[in-house]
Design an enzyme around this catalytic site. Structure first.
Site, mmCIF file in Angstrom:
data_model
loop_
_atom_site.group_PDB
_atom_site.id
_atom_site.type_symbol
_atom_site.label_atom_id
_atom_site.label_comp_id
_atom_site.label_asym_id
_atom_site.label_seq_id
_atom_site.Cartn_x
_atom_site.Cartn_y
_atom_site.Cartn_z
ATOM 1 N N SER A 136 40.840 44.873 26.011
ATOM 2 C CA SER A 136 41.210 44.274 27.323
ATOM 3 C C SER A 136 42.705 43.785 27.316
ATOM 4 O O SER A 136 42.857 42.982 26.718
ATOM 5 C CB SER A 136 40.153 43.433 27.844
ATOM 6 O OG SER A 136 40.633 42.764 29.056
ATOM 7 N N LYS A 162 41.455 48.791 28.527
ATOM 8 C CA LYS A 162 41.154 48.321 29.972
ATOM 9 C C LYS A 162 42.347 47.567 30.400
ATOM 10 O O LYS A 162 42.825 46.638 29.740
ATOM 11 C CB LYS A 162 39.859 47.471 29.836
ATOM 12 C CG LYS A 162 39.703 46.507 31.005
ATOM 13 C CD LYS A 162 38.045 46.014 30.944
ATOM 14 C CE LYS A 162 38.207 44.394 31.256
ATOM 15 N NZ LYS A 162 37.099 43.663 30.850
ATOM 16 N N LYS A 164 44.004 44.805 33.084
ATOM 17 C CA LYS A 164 43.731 43.637 34.097
ATOM 18 C C LYS A 164 44.776 44.174 35.247
ATOM 19 O O LYS A 164 45.907 44.616 35.086
ATOM 20 C CB LYS A 164 44.335 42.361 33.762
ATOM 21 C CG LYS A 164 42.981 41.992 32.672
ATOM 22 C CD LYS A 164 41.666 41.872 33.137
ATOM 23 C CE LYS A 164 40.663 40.997 32.220
ATOM 24 N NZ LYS A 164 39.400 40.837 32.622
ATOM 25 N N ASP A 189 40.267 46.268 35.497
ATOM 26 C CA ASP A 189 39.688 45.095 35.857
ATOM 27 C C ASP A 189 40.086 44.174 36.755
ATOM 28 O O ASP A 189 41.178 43.684 36.390
ATOM 29 C CB ASP A 189 38.960 44.458 34.517
ATOM 30 C CG ASP A 189 38.215 43.196 34.577
ATOM 31 O OD1 ASP A 189 37.812 42.990 35.967
ATOM 32 O OD2 ASP A 189 37.583 42.465 33.823
ATOM 33 N N GLU A 214 36.434 47.785 37.431
ATOM 34 C CA GLU A 214 35.421 46.817 37.199
ATOM 35 C C GLU A 214 35.879 45.437 38.384
ATOM 36 O O GLU A 214 36.887 45.024 38.508
ATOM 37 C CB GLU A 214 35.708 46.054 35.808
ATOM 38 C CG GLU A 214 34.697 44.943 35.255
ATOM 39 C CD GLU A 214 35.159 44.709 33.787
ATOM 40 O OE1 GLU A 214 35.756 45.173 33.118
ATOM 41 O OE2 GLU A 214 34.797 43.202 33.422
ATOM 42 N N ASP A 239 30.970 42.782 36.910
ATOM 43 C CA ASP A 239 30.824 41.842 35.735
ATOM 44 C C ASP A 239 30.466 40.416 36.339
ATOM 45 O O ASP A 239 29.333 39.945 36.502
ATOM 46 C CB ASP A 239 32.442 41.727 35.217
ATOM 47 C CG ASP A 239 32.592 40.703 34.331
ATOM 48 O OD1 ASP A 239 31.568 39.856 34.031
ATOM 49 O OD2 ASP A 239 33.592 40.551 33.776
ATOM 50 N N LYS A 263 27.559 40.859 29.500
ATOM 51 C CA LYS A 263 28.099 39.311 28.780
ATOM 52 C C LYS A 263 26.910 38.653 28.731
ATOM 53 O O LYS A 263 26.316 37.788 29.583
ATOM 54 C CB LYS A 263 29.119 38.731 29.651
ATOM 55 C CG LYS A 263 30.332 39.683 29.667
ATOM 56 C CD LYS A 263 31.543 38.786 30.384
ATOM 57 C CE LYS A 263 32.919 39.615 30.449
ATOM 58 N NZ LYS A 263 33.728 39.014 31.465
ATOM 59 N N GLY A 291 33.407 40.815 27.229
ATOM 60 C CA GLY A 291 33.810 39.651 26.291
ATOM 61 C C GLY A 291 34.516 38.644 26.947
ATOM 62 O O GLY A 291 34.794 38.836 28.117
HETATM 63 O O1 OSB Z 1 36.693 39.782 33.067
HETATM 64 O O2 OSB Z 1 36.279 40.973 31.362
HETATM 65 C C1 OSB Z 1 36.685 39.946 32.079
HETATM 66 C C2 OSB Z 1 38.264 37.625 29.280
HETATM 67 C C3 OSB Z 1 38.130 36.431 29.758
HETATM 68 C C4 OSB Z 1 37.467 36.256 31.037
HETATM 69 C C5 OSB Z 1 36.933 37.333 31.564
HETATM 70 C C6 OSB Z 1 37.081 38.860 31.305
HETATM 71 C C7 OSB Z 1 37.924 38.586 29.805
HETATM 72 C C8 OSB Z 1 38.288 40.098 29.609
HETATM 73 C C9 OSB Z 1 38.463 39.949 27.914
HETATM 74 O O3 OSB Z 1 38.560 41.075 30.143
HETATM 75 C C10 OSB Z 1 37.401 40.559 27.112
HETATM 76 C C11 OSB Z 1 37.651 40.225 25.548
HETATM 77 O O4 OSB Z 1 38.385 40.883 25.069
HETATM 78 O O5 OSB Z 1 36.940 39.374 25.201
HETATM 79 MG MG MG Z 2 35.596 41.590 33.647
#
Ligand code: OSB
Ligand code: MG
Length: 370
Positions: A136, A162, A164, A189, A214, A239, A263, A291
């Site tokens: 991510s 992925k 952001k 995401d 996402e 999510d 998660k 994650g």
């Molecule tokens: O939205 O998936 C998410 C990290 C912190 C809070 C929300 C998210 C995330 C990530 C990172 O996208 C996922 C990871 O590498 O642990």
């Molecule tokens: Mg997410």
């Protein structure tokens, strides 16, 4: 059955290798609660996925600490000899707070499995020994920096990228990455940053052959996601909106998503995560393991979950080095083929390294059964 004699809560902090920016903020440091549970025959660890602020969810570290100390720990002590399902049951009278509940349930499950010399993966019926991994990528100051970061992860072997996104930092950024990497499995995401009125922008992402978008809309919404799903071709994945198996059932019934990010911490622990997995698998809905920038403790749980048969898409289960210069545990390492090993030892198969744990600890509190 196992009985919990003592629980230790710890607040730990680890610097991140680079700031992680999402549509709701920037993190430069991972700060989380670890719970250490002592049963008659073993010690187990659980990591809380809450952060320092109520941004991704309503839960945050200081509140999770109080809920653990004042409600969940006493309930677990009072329950006496229990099985993992009994731990869930004794937490049920506390409404909400899934991240706090997951912390203690997972720590109990780790100890319970260690007493039985069984791995979490085998308990979950997760037979794969390695899982394909994605990464991510946070929002970067410039497109050039984004391209460089993506390039680096692909060189390491990650199998899915992925990105952001946030309003104004979306179509152009995704286009640039897609142009540079025409065949890479790619997703985005939004962390709930858009509104249904932004449907046209989101539909513009259809041009880039994304695996999914996402959580585009509000964290508590299901109906508008279903409406959006009728206006875009890219599959929607949820999510934040999925906090339980009941939410997942509702989302699938309404057509709010075609893919689910699981998660375990967001849904109250490993047992509820398994229920969502089972539900989605029955309905042919792909799931993948999300994650929360976990340390090696939480990541070990994610790797075991990701090895279950319904997890058919690469998850955000990235290597220790993607987050930390030094992890709390022995590092989880990415193989150049883009997979990571599922821990096979008893319980979650890892534990914090004592020296690292001491160096990262900001606060501890010990609670004992009376
Ligand atoms: O939205 O998936 C998410 C990290 C912190 C809070 C929300 C998210 C995330 C990530 C990172 O996208 C996922 C990871 O590498 O642990
Ligand atoms: Mg997410």
């Amino acid at each position: 059955m196992s009985r919990v004699r003592a629980i230790e809560l710890r607040l730990v902090a680890l610097p991140l290798v680079r700031p992680f920016r999402t549509s709701f903020g920037v993190e430069t440091e991972k700060v989380c609660i670890l719970a250490r549970v002592e049963t008659e025959g073993a010690v187990g660890w659980g990591e809380c996925v809450a952060g320092t602020e109520p941004d991704f969810s309503q839960e945050f570290n200081e509140v999770a600490w109080l809920v653990l100390r004042d409600f969940l720990a006493p309930a677990l002590f009072a329950a006496g000899d229990v099985e993992p399902e009994g731990v869930e049951a004794c937490f049920a009278r506390v409404r909400g707070h899934p991240m706090a509940k997951a912390t203690l349930l997972d720590a109990f499950l780790d100890a319970w499995l260690r007493e039985r010399e069984r791995s979490l993966a085998s308990y979950l019926g997760a037979e794969r020994e390695r899982v394909p991994c994605g990464v991510s990528v946070g929002i970067t100051p410039t497109t050039e920096e984004l391209l460089a970061e993506v390039e680096g992860y692909l060189a390491e072997g990650y199998r899915r990228i992925k990105l952001k996104i946030a309003p104004g930092l979306d179509v152009e950024r995704v286009a640039a990455v897609r142009r540079a990497h025409p065949d890479v499995p790619l997703s985005v995401d939004a962390n709930a940053a858009y509104r249904l009125e932004d449907a046209e922008t989101l539909a513009a992402l259809d041009a880039f052959d994304l695996l999914m978008v996402e959580q585009p809309l509000h964290h508590e919404d299901l109906v508008e996601h279903a409406e959006l799903a009728r206006r875009v071709r890219t599959p929607i994945c949820l999510d934040e909106s999925i906090r339980s198996a009941a939410d997942a059932r509702a989302a699938l019934a309404l057509g709010s998503c075609r893919i689910v990010n699981i998660k375990q911490g967001r849904v109250g622990g490993i047992l509820e995560a398994r229920r969502i997995h089972d539900l989605c698998r029955e309905r042919g809905v792909p799931v993948w393991c999300g994650g929360m920038l976990e340390t090696g403790v939480g990541r070990a749980v994610n790797l075991a979950l990701a090895a279950m048969p319904g997890f058919t898409l690469p998850g955000d289960t990235s290597a220790s080095a993607r987050y930390f210069r030094e992890d709390l545990t022995e590092p989880h390492v990415l193989d150049p083929d883009g997979t990571m090993a599922v821990p096979r030892g008893p319980g979650i198969g890892v534990e914090p390294l004592p020296e690292r744990l001491e160096a990262c600890t900001r606060r501890t509190e010990r609670l004992e059964a009376r």
